[in-house]
Motif scaffolding. Sequence first.
Motif, short mmCIF file in Angstrom:
data_model
loop_
_atom_site.label_atom_id
_atom_site.label_comp_id
_atom_site.label_asym_id
_atom_site.label_seq_id
_atom_site.Cartn_x
_atom_site.Cartn_y
_atom_site.Cartn_z
N GLY A 75 47.72 28.05 22.75
CA GLY A 75 47.54 28.80 23.98
C GLY A 75 47.90 28.05 25.24
O GLY A 75 47.79 28.59 26.34
N GLU A 76 48.35 26.81 25.12
CA GLU A 76 48.67 26.03 26.30
C GLU A 76 49.98 26.46 26.96
O GLU A 76 50.20 26.17 28.13
CB GLU A 76 48.72 24.54 25.97
CG GLU A 76 47.34 23.98 25.68
CD GLU A 76 47.31 22.46 25.63
OE1 GLU A 76 47.93 21.82 26.50
OE2 GLU A 76 46.68 21.92 24.72
N ILE A 77 50.85 27.13 26.23
CA ILE A 77 52.11 27.60 26.80
C ILE A 77 51.92 29.05 27.24
O ILE A 77 51.77 29.95 26.43
CB ILE A 77 53.28 27.49 25.80
CG1 ILE A 77 53.47 26.05 25.35
CG2 ILE A 77 54.57 28.05 26.42
CD1 ILE A 77 53.82 25.07 26.47
N THR A 78 51.92 29.25 28.54
CA THR A 78 51.72 30.60 29.07
C THR A 78 53.02 31.39 28.97
O THR A 78 54.10 30.81 28.84
CB THR A 78 51.28 30.54 30.55
OG1 THR A 78 52.37 30.04 31.33
CG2 THR A 78 50.04 29.68 30.74
N PRO A 79 52.94 32.72 29.06
CA PRO A 79 54.16 33.51 29.07
C PRO A 79 55.13 33.09 30.18
O PRO A 79 56.34 33.06 29.97
CB PRO A 79 53.66 34.94 29.26
CG PRO A 79 52.29 34.93 28.62
CD PRO A 79 51.73 33.57 28.98
N ALA A 80 54.61 32.73 31.34
CA ALA A 80 55.48 32.30 32.45
C ALA A 80 56.21 31.00 32.11
O ALA A 80 57.38 30.83 32.46
CB ALA A 80 54.68 32.14 33.74
#
Length: 136
Positions: free
Chosen positions: A82-87
Amino acid sequence: MKILIVDAQGGGMGRQLVASIRKEFPKAEITAAGTNSIATSNMLKAGADHAATGENAVVVGSRKADIIIGPVGIAIADSMYGEITPAMAAAVGQSDAKKLLIPMNQCNNVIVGVKNTSMSYMVEAVIEQLRNEEVI
């Protein structure tokens, strides 16, 4: 040559990448973008020229980089626990920079046909790819 290295969690891969790239290409401008302060700190200690933390650091860094390096998860939204956000994933994917994505079979992202290899082998493969780039 502006290189952006993106890493998450403890920044271990990013630390190894920064140290190896700094040794092989001392004139390269290395920016470290960590998804958290520990990852950023470890990459900065390894010799990155610049460092920043969080979503906006990845977004801005992706616009300015000639080459983006990191685990394949940096281009997959919600990866790396979850550390990589969609943005972040969109910024990496939409960047005009050349992307050197390191295969990591974890977090439910499996790259079929790629064997699990040591981190040192993958870092050396990145260095070899950078040697083949005409601009470095």
